[in-house]
Every structure is written in C-alpha cells, then in structure tokens.
Design an enzyme around this catalytic site. Structure first.
Site, PDB file in Angstrom:
ATOM      1  N   GLY A 329     -16.787  34.474  23.902  1.00 15.04           N
ATOM      2  CA  GLY A 329     -15.972  33.976  24.995  1.00 15.04           C
ATOM      3  C   GLY A 329     -16.302  34.563  26.347  1.00 15.04           C
ATOM      4  O   GLY A 329     -17.278  35.290  26.531  1.00 15.04           O
ATOM      5  N   CYS A 356     -22.544  44.412  24.435  1.00 22.01           N
ATOM      6  CA  CYS A 356     -22.326  42.971  24.525  1.00 22.01           C
ATOM      7  C   CYS A 356     -21.049  42.678  25.319  1.00 22.01           C
ATOM      8  O   CYS A 356     -20.965  43.004  26.491  1.00 22.01           O
ATOM      9  CB  CYS A 356     -22.315  42.354  23.129  1.00 22.01           C
ATOM     10  SG  CYS A 356     -22.419  40.562  23.108  1.00 22.01           S
ATOM     11  N   LEU A 357     -20.038  42.050  24.713  1.00 23.44           N
ATOM     12  CA  LEU A 357     -18.791  41.808  25.434  1.00 23.44           C
ATOM     13  C   LEU A 357     -18.174  43.123  25.885  1.00 23.44           C
ATOM     14  O   LEU A 357     -17.594  43.207  26.984  1.00 23.44           O
ATOM     15  CB  LEU A 357     -17.812  41.032  24.539  1.00 23.44           C
ATOM     16  CG  LEU A 357     -16.439  40.714  25.149  1.00 23.44           C
ATOM     17  CD1 LEU A 357     -16.570  39.882  26.414  1.00 23.44           C
ATOM     18  CD2 LEU A 357     -15.548  40.010  24.131  1.00 23.44           C
ATOM     19  N   GLN A 360     -19.656  44.075  29.152  1.00 27.61           N
ATOM     20  CA  GLN A 360     -19.116  43.286  30.253  1.00 27.61           C
ATOM     21  C   GLN A 360     -17.703  43.733  30.615  1.00 27.61           C
ATOM     22  O   GLN A 360     -17.349  43.818  31.798  1.00 27.61           O
ATOM     23  CB  GLN A 360     -19.143  41.812  29.863  1.00 27.61           C
ATOM     24  CG  GLN A 360     -20.551  41.280  29.627  1.00 27.61           C
ATOM     25  CD  GLN A 360     -20.587  40.033  28.768  1.00 27.61           C
ATOM     26  OE1 GLN A 360     -19.546  39.524  28.326  1.00 27.61           O
ATOM     27  NE2 GLN A 360     -21.781  39.518  28.502  1.00 27.61           N
ATOM     28  N   GLY A 400     -23.783  34.660  26.565  1.00 32.36           N
ATOM     29  CA  GLY A 400     -23.932  33.611  27.561  1.00 32.36           C
ATOM     30  C   GLY A 400     -23.419  34.023  28.925  1.00 32.36           C
ATOM     31  O   GLY A 400     -23.486  33.244  29.874  1.00 32.36           O
ATOM     32  N   HIS A 440     -27.693  44.158  21.339  1.00 33.13           N
ATOM     33  CA  HIS A 440     -27.108  44.623  20.078  1.00 33.13           C
ATOM     34  C   HIS A 440     -27.999  45.694  19.449  1.00 33.13           C
ATOM     35  O   HIS A 440     -28.925  45.373  18.697  1.00 33.13           O
ATOM     36  CB  HIS A 440     -26.958  43.452  19.103  1.00 33.13           C
ATOM     37  CG  HIS A 440     -25.793  42.568  19.379  1.00 33.13           C
ATOM     38  ND1 HIS A 440     -24.671  42.521  18.585  1.00 33.13           N
ATOM     39  CD2 HIS A 440     -25.565  41.699  20.399  1.00 33.13           C
ATOM     40  CE1 HIS A 440     -23.807  41.652  19.088  1.00 33.13           C
ATOM     41  NE2 HIS A 440     -24.333  41.142  20.184  1.00 33.13           N
ATOM     42  N   GLU A 442     -27.470  47.590  17.036  1.00 33.86           N
ATOM     43  CA  GLU A 442     -27.308  47.712  15.577  1.00 33.86           C
ATOM     44  C   GLU A 442     -28.126  46.689  14.802  1.00 33.86           C
ATOM     45  O   GLU A 442     -28.276  46.816  13.584  1.00 33.86           O
ATOM     46  CB  GLU A 442     -25.828  47.556  15.211  1.00 33.86           C
ATOM     47  CG  GLU A 442     -25.343  46.136  15.018  1.00 33.86           C
ATOM     48  CD  GLU A 442     -25.355  45.278  16.284  1.00 33.86           C
ATOM     49  OE1 GLU A 442     -25.379  44.044  16.177  1.00 33.86           O
ATOM     50  OE2 GLU A 442     -25.338  45.857  17.393  1.00 33.86           O
TER      51      GLU A 442
END
Length: 468
Positions: A329, A356-357, A360, A400, A440, A442
């Site tokens: 999202g 990742c998120l 952000q 994205g 990522h 991992e």
C-alpha cells in the site's frame, strides 16, 4: 487484423529505416521477414513511429490468437464467448483484453480478482513472491516462463496465506520436479481462492507496464466460461488504485506473538539462535517470515506486534530495539497511525531499523515525503550501492513507492542508492539511532550480500543499550 511484418516494415519507411529506428542491422530486419515476427522488445519504438495499435503487432495465426489476444477496446456485447481455447481473461482499465487459459481458483460469477497489474523479474521464488504480504492488492506478471517447476511446500510460505490477488504467466504451469514439493502450484492456488492465467504474452505486458506505468486489471476465470467484458472493464476503471490505500491493516497480525525460529540451512533445518539475545519488537506492516528468522539469527529475541500498535504498546515490551517491517500500500496512508507510533519510539531513544514500507514510514516520521514510482521495483536482481563503502549489492525488491530524497531534512543522510534509476534505497539519522533500506535484505538474492544490515542493527542496539 494484425499486419504482416512486411506491412510494418513499409510503415517504418523500408528495411534500412526500420533498422535505423530500432537500432538493429538490416540483417536483423531480414530475419524478421524470415520468421514473420518482430521481437516484442522493438514494439515500443514501432508503436511510437507508426501510430499502430498493439493488436496490430500480434501474430495472425489461429493458434497464436488462442495463446494471447489483445484488443484496444472492449466489445460492445455485455457478455462474450472467448476465442477458441481461452478460458480466462485479463481486462485492463484502458480497454485491453488479454485472453488465456485459467488455472487455480475459478472467480465468482459476479466477481473477479482486481488489483494493480505489476511484473516481477525474479527467476526463482514464485511461492515466496505470492505469499509476500507486500504484494497485497496486486496481480503479478511473472517474466520468468517456467512457473510451477518446484511445486509448493509449507516451509517456503512467507505468510499464512497468499497475498497477491492473481498471477499472469506465459506458459502452462510446469509440473513439480522437486523432492520438496508437497502440492502442485495450481491446486495450492485453488485451495486459497486465487486465480491465474497462462498463455499470455508476458513480454508485451511487461513492456506495456514499463513504458506506460501502473495499470489496474481484472482477472476473470469463470467456471461457466462466460465473460461480461463491459462489466469487467467498468470494475477496472472504478478501482481507485494503490495511491491513498492503506493495506497494512489487511495483512498485519491480529495480536502480538513471539518468534524464535532462526534462518534455514541445509541439511539441518532452522539454525539455533545465538546465546545472547536482544529483546526486539517487530512492527508487522506485512512482515515476511524470513525477516523474523534473520532477526533471530542475528541475535534478537523477537516479539511481533500489529501495525496499529501505539508507541506505548510497543514500549510496554521494554524493547532494546524496534524493527519496522515491509508491507503493501501507500506509505502516506499507513502513516496516519504508524508515524505517531514511530515518533514515540524515536523520542524514547530506541534504535530503529526499517525495510521496504518500514523504510518509507521511518522517512515520513523523520519529516520526509514519499511518492509513487512511475514503475515499481520488483524482482531479485536489483543493483544497489552502499554509499559508505562503495560496495554494490544485488538485492530483492518489491515496492511501488519511494522516499523523495529532496525532502530529507537536515541530519538525515542518504546511505544507499539504486543503480537502475537513482532512486533512494536507504537512509540514516545523524542524531537518532535509526536507519533503514528500501530493499529486502532477508530475501538473499546475493545470497548473503545484505545480511550485514541485521548485524548492523544488533551492533546499534549494543552501542545504544550495552546491557541489552
């Protein structure tokens, strides 16, 4: 009706001009004529130069039309029978229809899988990709053709359920050829209610998304073989897209839990964690299981909490450090409840590591902004440069959205950058014990290029709280 190769060459101004415009030799153009086909990698230039539609470049044989058929706009009939051999359709918001053969779960009579159509360039790990919660709200086009070749097994799931809404592949699903396979991909998908479509020209789809940006799509695989194409396109047009959409709440855990498994190593299974363990709280915005394994193997005692946990709830576990996970999202939407919690953790002086998120959201908590990329980064072959060492890592990515480097406040520096498009891949605070990366670490595409980040997090905890 698709044009012949000769017609297209004439539209380009002859063989010499066709070679010049597409950057190939006249011998390559001769081979186009011989094969009666133009490689899809040249289609973007041809479409731009001639004004043709994508359907004009498709093969003209009946068998090829059964493999994949594109049209520029939907037919006027509310329901339609598919071309011969087709049992599923992928309908894009711009009116494009791609026919193919369905597999996995049939879609309901009054519904279909809808989401943002994207592509992933990974050559392995389709099961891990499909169960990665970061793919919630998306239909995945796999650019690698042999999907299904290792089957599925419970050990490779990254979450309890498939997160993606559907998948698009070129060839029929490959039968499992792995001793670890417990279930074929098709039946695994069917059991979880997820549809797929094969026989699609995935290269053409990838080029379309690469050059035209994200596109909403609806994947229909009806059991009765009837398609309401107008209705499917209307659904695709009406879907709001991922911008402004908070999906972390849909994939997060329902309640806090502990995780004690380390990383997996052949032939012994999961590794025994180190004797010294630092208490870490992992905020689950859509956490992959292998992230939790890496934290344990790096020396962490992990407690996972829901995405909506407040700063007080996170700090009630008395963590030595806090990890911010990946997830799906729009980060700006999730930030409504996540940023106050992260700021509370930062104000408490706790070391923070995000990916990742989580990367952000940390950036937003530090005062920066995020934006939607023209095309996302999804795959296991993304080169990233660590600016502190000059080292290049081959990384796995799935996002994205990105952090706007121009918005980073004073005291927050860029640590990693993408060698594909120059977008931000990492940051660190000079005043607070906090850092993050966009990719990522991992997922082990290197396979261990990026594990040092988990060790860096543990070292930061030890420096900040030496008695942890």
């Amino acid at each position: 009706m698709p044009l012949t190769v000769e017609n297209i060459i004439e539209r380009l101004g002859g063989a010499d001009n066709a070679a010049r415009l597409t950057g190939v030799s006249t011998e390559a153009v001769r081979k186009w004529r011989q094969a009666r086909a133009i490689p899809p990698k040249h289609w973007t230039v041809i479409l731009r130069q001639t004004g043709l539609a994508l359907s004009d470049l498709q093969p003209d044989s009946a068998s090829d039309r059964a493999e994949t058929q594109m049209t520029a706009s939907p037919p006027s009939a509310p329901s339609a029978a598919p071309p011969a051999g087709a049992t599923a359709a992928l309908v894009l918001a711009d009116g494009t229809i791609l026919w193919g053969r369905g597999f996995g779960a049939h879609t309901p009579a009054q519904g279909a899988a809808i989401g943002e159509l994207c592509f992933s360039t990974g050559m392995t790990g389709y099961q891990e990709t499909l169960t990665d919660p970061s793919f919630a709200g998306q239909i995945i086009t796999f650019t690698f053709p042999h999907i299904g070749n290792v089957g599925t097994n419970s050990e490779d799931d990254e979450a309890a359920r498939i997160a993606a809404r559907g998948l698009v592949v070129k060839q029929d699903l490959t039968e499992p050829a792995s001793w670890r396979a417990a279930q074929p991909l098709g039946s695994w998908l069917a059991a979880q209610g997820v549809p797929g479509i094969c026989g699609v020209d995935t290269r053409a789809v990838t080029l379309r998304l690469r050059d035209g940006g994200p596109q909403t799509a609806v994947l229909a695989y009806p059991a009765d073989g009837l398609f309401d194409l107008d209705g499917l396109r209307a659904r695709a047009v009406a879907w709001p897209g991922l911008e402004g959409m908070d999906l972390a709440k849909d994939v997060t855990c329902a309640a806090a839990y502990s995780w004690d498994q380390g990383t997996w190593a052949w032939p012994h299974g999961t590794q025994t964690p180190p004797a010294r363990r630092r208490r870490v709280v992992a905020v689950d915005y859509g956490a992959k299981r292998n992230i939790l394994r890496c934290l344990v193997s790096a020396g962490c005692d992990v407690t996972v909490v829901p995405a909506t946990a407040t700063a007080a709830e996170i700090l009630s576990h008395d963590p030595a450090g806090v990890f911010l996970s990946n997830g799906p999202g729009d980060p700006a939407a999730t930030a409504e409840y996540a940023v106050p919690a992260i700021r509370g953790v930062l104000d408490a002086g706790k070391p923070v590591f995000g990916i990742c998120l989580g990367h952000q959201l940390l950036a937003l908590a530090l005062g920066a902004r995020t934006y939607k990329l023209a095309r996302g980064h999804r795959g296991a072959n993304q080169p990233v440069k660590d600016l502190s060492t000059g080292r290049v890592e081959i990384t796995s990515q799935n996002h994205g959205f990105a952090v706007d480097e121009a918005s980073l406040p004073e005291g927050v520096r860029v640590t990693h950058t993408s060698l594909f498009d120059g977008s931000n891949e990492g940051l660190a605070s000079d005043r607070l014990p906090a850092f993050s990366v966009q990719y990522h670490p991992e997922a082990s595409p290197g396979p261990s290029d990026s594990f040092y980040l988990f060790e860096r997090f543990v070292a930061l905890i030890d420096r900040t709280t030496p008695t942890a």
